[in-house]
Design an enzyme around this catalytic site. Sequence first.
Site, PDB file in Angstrom:
ATOM      1  CE  LYS A 192     108.759  51.546  31.433  1.00  0.00           C
ATOM      2  NZ  LYS A 192     109.643  51.536  32.600  1.00  0.00           N
TER       3      LYS A 192
HETATM    4  C1  R5P Z   1     112.374  48.992  31.338  1.00  0.00           C
HETATM    5  O1  R5P Z   1     111.950  48.223  30.607  1.00  0.00           O
HETATM    6  C2  R5P Z   1     113.034  48.647  32.610  1.00  0.00           C
HETATM    7  O2  R5P Z   1     112.105  48.299  33.573  1.00  0.00           O
HETATM    8  C3  R5P Z   1     113.955  49.711  33.023  1.00  0.00           C
HETATM    9  O3  R5P Z   1     114.788  49.280  34.026  1.00  0.00           O
HETATM   10  C4  R5P Z   1     113.340  51.017  33.366  1.00  0.00           C
HETATM   11  O4  R5P Z   1     112.010  50.966  33.725  1.00  0.00           O
HETATM   12  C5  R5P Z   1     113.533  51.938  32.228  1.00  0.00           C
HETATM   13  O5  R5P Z   1     113.348  53.265  32.572  1.00  0.00           O
HETATM   14  P1  R5P Z   1     113.958  54.410  31.661  1.00  0.00           P
HETATM   15  O6  R5P Z   1     114.093  53.853  30.268  1.00  0.00           O
HETATM   16  O7  R5P Z   1     112.966  55.518  31.713  1.00  0.00           O
HETATM   17  O8  R5P Z   1     115.275  54.793  32.226  1.00  0.00           O
END
Ligand code: R5P
Length: 299
Positions: free
Chosen positions: A202
């Site tokens: 990711k």
């Molecule tokens: C990211 O590294 C973490 O896992 C977060 O808690 C989450 O996945 C981030 O999602 P977003 O940036 O789309 O709110």
Amino acid sequence: MPEADVNDAKQFHEDVPQRSQVFFLKGSAAYDWGMQNRLARIFRPESGRTVMLAIDHGYFQGPTTGLERIDLNILPLVPYADALMLTRGVLRSVVPPTIQQGFVLRASGGPSILKELSNEQIALDVDDAVRLGAAAMAVQVFVGGEFETQSIHNMTRLVDEGYRRGIPVLGVTAVGMELVRDARYLGLATRICAELGAQVVKTYLCDEGFERVVAGCPVPIVMAGGKKLPEVDALIMARRAIDAGASGVDMGRNIFQSPAPVAMLQAVRRVVHDGVSPTEAYDLYRALASEFSHQPATV
Ligand code: R5P
């Protein structure tokens, strides 16, 4: 005991060779059946892509805006996601075991938002991931961060444990405030995750050269969402990532902090799976947002 089956009319279709199926996901052909099956719970075989809903933010920043009540605010979104990314605490306490979506369990953690975030350790026993039926485990990797080596070691330990049980690992390239999110850095971080065994990575979209980041990563990349943007901009971001070769998105705040999260999730799905333009998806978002605003809330 049943009698012997000696029917001479059995059909073996000797003239039809048994076909070997090629697994649909980039770089994933050599994995064992269980690992491929788990990956197919995250990525839709028809499109080869995923729309993952990330709701794991509480593991380091507590009750994030939009996630204060996951039972009320998030469960209604679940049917519209291909997969979830969450902690085992929320899974066990709030999420019903009847969900059909695959889920990726947060498997690293430790420091809160008040401390040095790269100082994470493994925070999940792989046996618990198996017990819960996880489709994958997620681990943060802080390339260039203070505890870079420790975070990579967390990932490689989980990859080893994951191979023993058939559970893939999602390497999450964490970008600290001091690091530039350009193609050179993201290419470095994603490639390290893949080389050291992560089956999925990711990472964030960058302004230029994301195609090279994707091409240089031998396993699927899912785009991270990041901070809340206007809906149309988040849809443009998703379109750009998919066009550059990403195998899907893993978005949190841009979904659940939207005024119409179900509408937004459906608009993102159209971009990721159906190839629609951001403009078309935004029109859908607005139409659905208006439709949902006239319906009573259901949980
Ligand atoms: C990211 O590294 C973490 O896992 C977060 O808690 C989450 O996945 C981030 O999602 P977003 O940036 O789309 O709110």
